[in-house]
Design an enzyme around this catalytic site. Structure first.
Site, PDB file in Angstrom:
ATOM      1  N   GLU A 261      38.593  38.251  39.706  1.00  0.00           N
ATOM      2  CA  GLU A 261      38.229  37.563  41.018  1.00  0.00           C
ATOM      3  C   GLU A 261      37.412  36.539  40.968  1.00  0.00           C
ATOM      4  OE1 GLU A 261      38.829  41.594  43.924  1.00  0.00           O
ATOM      5  OE2 GLU A 261      36.959  41.257  42.900  1.00  0.00           O
TER       6      GLU A 261
HETATM    7  C1  TNX Z   1      37.883  44.962  43.217  1.00  0.00           C
HETATM    8  S1  TNX Z   1      38.910  45.248  40.657  1.00  0.00           S
HETATM    9  C2  TNX Z   1      36.998  44.576  42.379  1.00  0.00           C
HETATM   10  C3  TNX Z   1      35.683  44.898  42.478  1.00  0.00           C
HETATM   11  C4  TNX Z   1      35.504  45.648  43.755  1.00  0.00           C
HETATM   12  C5  TNX Z   1      36.741  46.690  43.821  1.00  0.00           C
HETATM   13  C6  TNX Z   1      36.531  47.498  45.203  1.00  0.00           C
HETATM   14  C7  TNX Z   1      38.082  44.362  40.066  1.00  0.00           C
HETATM   15  C8  TNX Z   1      38.082  44.148  38.816  1.00  0.00           C
HETATM   16  N1  TNX Z   1      37.130  43.930  41.005  1.00  0.00           N
HETATM   17  O1  TNX Z   1      34.620  43.709  42.593  1.00  0.00           O
HETATM   18  O2  TNX Z   1      34.323  46.612  43.937  1.00  0.00           O
HETATM   19  O3  TNX Z   1      37.735  45.876  43.968  1.00  0.00           O
HETATM   20  O4  TNX Z   1      37.576  48.240  45.401  1.00  0.00           O
END
Ligand code: TNX
Length: 547
Positions: A351
């Site tokens: 992300e």
């Molecule tokens: C996605 S999955 C994220 C996290 C969040 C989570 C909550 C991923 C690698 N990153 O930063 O905590 O979703 O469901």
């Protein structure tokens, strides 16, 4: 707690588990021929072991279970635990559990008697985590090629005893074990769970408790998400403010916290005694606000942002062009490499919505050699496939099982570079997703994940272009935006963590939902005895006394 809606680039609608036609294989169908077992001849399950003792209901399902009708072993005041040389912590661990609830002395000895014993010994027959367990009238014999294998076998033996064996205080017996022969080994080498200690901080004791609960289901990897926008949780020499300031809060504005290096070492040791490998994660280039807030010079504009206690993602980025970024990462990853006996350092990579694609690729190209330079292998969320990966890297697939083109593309790019994949698809393996609309805790951006959704999938066929040979294993991440207490952790992890654990351990052909839900139901009374606050899923036929 209700945070603002999460910003997600990959947010499909709710995906329900495919309700495929079910193949019902007799458990134990893979059993090999048995050598002579004293007592009645062995038969494949299902068959009543004796009038009083039900057929074993184990999670994860072993490769092969044969019950021996009419045969039971009963633990008595006189039983000894024979832990032969090389058996590691398996003997003391078992003794610790059994002594508490039985009140028996159960002396640990290195050899001697062969009757009225539980014996743990190394043999040349099995390798790695494989073990063989024989329960006869006179003895329980556990054999493995390694201490780790014995430890995994101990978890099976625990589940063959009555649920009250898990209690912290003395209970009434009888402590009867059904006559069985189990031959078992894992499908995948990596069976992990992740604890997000960044969004809410969890103490060493809380982490240790989680390790013990995970170990009961043969989980062997603990991924610690040590840094994120809301908190930095590990003390780093030379960069004290990361922890003292960056670790001083958490989601919702609580006081947060951090591990000293001694605390971290304590967790690593505790895990190692349970044959669980700790893998630390320092997320980047996104999810870095807590660090950026701690040192102004880490920011491109030399201005430190404020600490953050919300639940948005994707707004922070390391300053890719600044040398200080890599000085920091070299110090952090170097210190973690020295404190971590396991082979992996996780560098996040998810992300990174505030990092350009070119900067992202630059970043992955720079951090890979830092990790390998400290003698470790690099692990990252699947996005890292877009960058250059050092040999031996691992991509952790977190996108949803279907509908994520970028997830599929980056996972394939990783595989094309020779990386292996750990499967954590959010709409199957994320322990922070709500079970249904009424779940008080958790999130639902990846869908609702009932127990069957968590269980009914195959890591080898989930992502097009990622096949069994590419898959190193599975991991169930527990993100903690909404989780504060042990009860919160328990509620989201149980019963889904055992579901993911079974996917990682048991042969695909031996797994069916209809069989699993019955075996899972038998875990309920064990969790009650362990004071685990589990979710009473309506999909599982819990025994009446457990609900
Ligand atoms: C996605 S999955 C994220 C996290 C969040 C989570 C909550 C991923 C690698 N990153 O930063 O905590 O979703 O469901």
């Amino acid at each position: 707690m209700a945070g603002p809606p999460l910003a997600r680039s990959d947010r499909p609608g709710r995906t329900l588990a495919g309700r495929r036609g079910r193949r019902v294989l007799a458990a134990g169908a893979t059993a090999t021929a048995l050598a002579c077992v004293p007592g009645a001849p062995a038969t494949a399950r299902p068959s009543a072991a004796s009038p009083q003792v039900a057929a074993p209901r184990l999670v994860p399902e072993p490769s092969s279970v044969r019950t021996v009708p009419g045969v039971t072993f009963t633990l008595t005041r006189a039983t000894r635990i024979v832990a032969r040389p090389g058996s590691g912590t398996a003997g003391p661990y078992l003794a610790g559990i059994l002594r508490r609830s039985t009140g028996y002395r159960l002396p640990l000895v290195a050899g001697g008697a062969s009757r009225d014993v539980i014996s743990l010994s190394l043999s040349g027959r099995e390798k790695g985590e494989a073990y063989r367990l024989d329960v006869t009238r006179t003895a329980v014999r556990l054999e493995a090629g390694t201490a780790e294998g014995l430890f995994r076998g101990v978890q099976t033996l625990r589940q063959l005893l009555p649920p009250s064996v898990e209690a912290a205080t003395v209970q009434r017996g009888p402590w009867t074990v059904p006559g069985v022969r189990v031959e078992d080994s894992p499908r995948f080498a990596w069976r992990g769970t992740m604890l997000d200690v960044a969004r809410h901080f969890f103490t060493v004791r809380q982490v240790e408790r989680y390790i013990d609960l995970a170990a009961l289901y043969k989980i062997n990897t603990l991924h610690l998400h040590l840094s994120d926008d809301q908190g930095w949780r590990i003390a780093i020499n030379g960069w004290p403010r990361l922890a003292t300031y960056g670790g001083s809060t958490e989601v919702g504005g609580g006081k947060g916290g951090y591990y000293t290096q001694a605390d971290y070492t304590q967790i690593v040791r505790y895990a190692a005694a349970r044959y669980v490998t700790v893998m630390p994660e320092i997320d980047g280039p996104g999810h870095t606000n807590a660090a950026l807030a701690s040192y102004a010079r880490l920011n491109c504009d030399d201005k430190a942002p404020p600490l953050y206690t919300g639940t948005d993602v994707g707004f922070s980025s390391w300053c890719i062009g600044k040398p200080v970024t890599y000085q920091l990462l070299d110090d952090v990853l170097g210190q973690l490499a020295r404190l971590t006996p396991g082979p992996y350092l996780h560098v996040g990579g998810d992300e990174a919505h505030s990092t350009t694609a070119a900067d992202y690729a630059t970043y992955i190209g720079r951090i890979g050699p830092i990790v390998t330079g400290h003698g470790k292998k690099m692990v990252g969320w699947n996005e890292i496939g877009a960058g250059r990966l050092p040999a031996g890297s691992v991509a952790q697939y977190w996108n949803t099982a279907t509908g994520s083109e970028s997830g599929t593309r980056t996972a394939r790019e990783a595989v094309a570079q020779g990386a292996k994949v750990v499967m954590s698809p959010a709409n199957r393996a994320y322990l922070d997703m709500k079970y249904d609309e009424n779940t008080r805790l958790g999130q639902d951006w990846a869908g609702l994940v009932e127990v069957r959704d968590a269980y009914d999938w195959d890591p080898a066929t989930l992502v097009d272009g990622v096949t069994e040979k590419d898959v190193l294993g599975v991991e169930a991440p527990l993100w903690s935006e909404t989780l504060v207490t042990d009860d919160d952790i328990d509620y989201m992890a149980f019963p889904r963590l055992p579901a993911i654990a079974e996917i990682g351990w048991s042969p695909q052909a031996a797994r069916t939902w209809s069989d699993f839900r019955v075996r899972l139901a038998a875990q309920g009374p064990r969790w009650s005895a362990l004071a685990v606050n589990y979710y009473r899923s309506p999909q599982v036929p819990w025994p009446v006394s457990a609900s």
